[in-house]
Scaffold this motif. Structure first.
Motif, PDB file in Angstrom:
ATOM      1  N   MET A  19       0.833  -1.182   0.000  1.00  0.00           N
ATOM      2  CA  MET A  19       0.000   0.000   0.000  1.00  0.00           C
ATOM      3  C   MET A  19       0.880   1.248   0.000  1.00  0.00           C
ATOM      4  O   MET A  19       2.007   1.219   0.484  1.00  0.00           O
ATOM      5  N   THR A  20       0.314   2.314  -0.488  1.00  0.00           N
ATOM      6  CA  THR A  20       1.057   3.571  -0.531  1.00  0.00           C
ATOM      7  C   THR A  20       0.966   4.292   0.818  1.00  0.00           C
ATOM      8  O   THR A  20       0.125   3.970   1.656  1.00  0.00           O
ATOM      9  N   GLY A  21       1.821   5.296   0.992  1.00  0.00           N
ATOM     10  CA  GLY A  21       1.853   6.048   2.240  1.00  0.00           C
ATOM     11  C   GLY A  21       0.519   6.694   2.579  1.00  0.00           C
ATOM     12  O   GLY A  21       0.099   6.684   3.739  1.00  0.00           O
ATOM     13  N   ASN A  22      -0.158   7.249   1.577  1.00  0.00           N
ATOM     14  CA  ASN A  22      -1.442   7.894   1.844  1.00  0.00           C
ATOM     15  C   ASN A  22      -2.483   6.910   2.357  1.00  0.00           C
ATOM     16  O   ASN A  22      -3.264   7.231   3.251  1.00  0.00           O
ATOM     17  N   THR A  23      -2.488   5.717   1.808  1.00  0.00           N
ATOM     18  CA  THR A  23      -3.425   4.692   2.280  1.00  0.00           C
ATOM     19  C   THR A  23      -3.078   4.283   3.703  1.00  0.00           C
ATOM     20  O   THR A  23      -3.963   4.090   4.542  1.00  0.00           O
ATOM     21  N   MET A  46      -0.710  -6.856   4.387  1.00  0.00           N
ATOM     22  CA  MET A  46      -1.070  -8.270   4.208  1.00  0.00           C
ATOM     23  C   MET A  46      -2.082  -8.422   3.077  1.00  0.00           C
ATOM     24  O   MET A  46      -2.274  -9.525   2.570  1.00  0.00           O
ATOM     25  N   ALA A  47      -2.688  -7.314   2.653  1.00  0.00           N
ATOM     26  CA  ALA A  47      -3.643  -7.354   1.545  1.00  0.00           C
ATOM     27  C   ALA A  47      -2.953  -7.166   0.195  1.00  0.00           C
ATOM     28  O   ALA A  47      -3.619  -7.118  -0.838  1.00  0.00           O
ATOM     29  N   THR A  48      -1.621  -7.070   0.199  1.00  0.00           N
ATOM     30  CA  THR A  48      -0.881  -6.941  -1.061  1.00  0.00           C
ATOM     31  C   THR A  48      -0.293  -8.292  -1.458  1.00  0.00           C
ATOM     32  O   THR A  48      -0.133  -9.182  -0.622  1.00  0.00           O
ATOM     33  N   LYS A  49       0.028  -8.415  -2.727  1.00  0.00           N
ATOM     34  CA  LYS A  49       0.557  -9.673  -3.244  1.00  0.00           C
ATOM     35  C   LYS A  49       1.855 -10.099  -2.550  1.00  0.00           C
ATOM     36  O   LYS A  49       2.094 -11.274  -2.357  1.00  0.00           O
ATOM     37  N   ASN A  50       2.695  -9.141  -2.159  1.00  0.00           N
ATOM     38  CA  ASN A  50       3.970  -9.474  -1.511  1.00  0.00           C
ATOM     39  C   ASN A  50       3.806  -9.860  -0.048  1.00  0.00           C
ATOM     40  O   ASN A  50       4.682 -10.515   0.510  1.00  0.00           O
ATOM     41  N   GLY A  51       2.730  -9.446   0.607  1.00  0.00           N
ATOM     42  CA  GLY A  51       2.510  -9.783   2.001  1.00  0.00           C
ATOM     43  C   GLY A  51       3.632  -9.276   2.897  1.00  0.00           C
ATOM     44  O   GLY A  51       4.409  -8.402   2.506  1.00  0.00           O
ATOM     45  N   THR A  95       5.749 -15.916   4.590  1.00  0.00           N
ATOM     46  CA  THR A  95       5.055 -14.716   4.130  1.00  0.00           C
ATOM     47  C   THR A  95       3.588 -14.842   4.496  1.00  0.00           C
ATOM     48  O   THR A  95       2.949 -15.853   4.205  1.00  0.00           O
ATOM     49  N   VAL A  96       3.066 -13.806   5.137  1.00  0.00           N
ATOM     50  CA  VAL A  96       1.661 -13.791   5.542  1.00  0.00           C
ATOM     51  C   VAL A  96       0.936 -12.772   4.668  1.00  0.00           C
ATOM     52  O   VAL A  96       1.341 -11.617   4.564  1.00  0.00           O
ATOM     53  N   ARG A  97      -0.128 -13.228   4.018  1.00  0.00           N
ATOM     54  CA  ARG A  97      -0.972 -12.346   3.206  1.00  0.00           C
ATOM     55  C   ARG A  97      -2.378 -12.913   3.196  1.00  0.00           C
ATOM     56  O   ARG A  97      -2.593 -14.088   3.497  1.00  0.00           O
ATOM     57  N   PHE A  98      -3.318 -12.070   2.852  1.00  0.00           N
ATOM     58  CA  PHE A  98      -4.703 -12.519   2.776  1.00  0.00           C
ATOM     59  C   PHE A  98      -4.901 -13.363   1.525  1.00  0.00           C
ATOM     60  O   PHE A  98      -4.124 -13.250   0.567  1.00  0.00           O
ATOM     61  N   ARG A 150      -2.636  -5.154  -5.882  1.00  0.00           N
ATOM     62  CA  ARG A 150      -1.353  -4.573  -6.257  1.00  0.00           C
ATOM     63  C   ARG A 150      -1.249  -3.186  -5.633  1.00  0.00           C
ATOM     64  O   ARG A 150      -2.197  -2.402  -5.659  1.00  0.00           O
ATOM     65  N   THR A 151      -0.094  -2.871  -5.075  1.00  0.00           N
ATOM     66  CA  THR A 151       0.132  -1.550  -4.490  1.00  0.00           C
ATOM     67  C   THR A 151      -0.052  -0.481  -5.562  1.00  0.00           C
ATOM     68  O   THR A 151       0.510  -0.584  -6.653  1.00  0.00           O
TER      69      THR A 151
END
Length: 159
Positions: free
Chosen positions: A1-5, A107-112, A122-125, A130-131
């Motif tokens: 995620m980006t900084g603003n998010t 954790m909601a991104t592909k890279n986790g 690696t933990v992700r949903f 994509r960020t």
């Protein structure tokens, strides 16, 4: 995620936490924004990474991106450090809530993230995005709306 998010996520999470705590919502939100940015010290292009570039380069060189600073070990170490240095529970809670919001969003991104560092798991949903993509824009909008809702609830007694 980006900084603003991450910033809006920290605000929303802090205001939501204000609903179940007796902490000062203004301090929670301010600290929540800071906490939401702290884990990305491992990324030189992040908001905090640009402000503290030397620290960022060291952390990135030693641990890499989204590992130690995105882990429960780091969260507990920061919590212990804050309890040692600060006496204001609202600030401590806000920083920790902001950090947790950061972890959840990444954790909601592909890279986790490496939540269980030093384990290399690696933990992700199950469903990721994509960020910087269109889905992140929807997440940003939803978090913004939640911030308004929780903000109204948190500050209703002040007006």
């Amino acid at each position: 995620m980006t900084g603003n998010t991450h910033i809006v996520g920290g605000i929303a999470a802090s205001l939501a936490f204000a609903q179940i705590s007796n902490d000062n919502p203004v301090l929670l939100v301010g600290a929540g924004v800071i906490g939401a940015l702290i884990p990305d010290i491992c990324h030189g292009g992040s908001i905090i990474g640009r402000k503290f570039s030397i620290v960022s380069k060291v952390v990135t060189g030693v641990f890499g991106h989204r590992s130690f600073t995105h882990s429960l070990v780091f969260l507990f170490l920061i919590g212990a450090l804050l309890h040692t240095l600060l006496t204001n529970d609202s600030i401590i809670a806000g920083i920790l809530v902001g950090m947790v919001s950061h972890f959840i969003l990444d954790m909601a991104t592909k890279n986790g993230i490496k939540l269980l560092f030093p384990l290399k798991i690696t933990v992700r949903f199950p469903i990721t995005t994509r960020t910087g993509g269109a889905v992140e824009n929807l997440v940003f909008a939803a978090l913004s709306l939640l911030s308004v809702y929780f903000g109204y609830e948190a500050f209703a007694g002040y007006f």
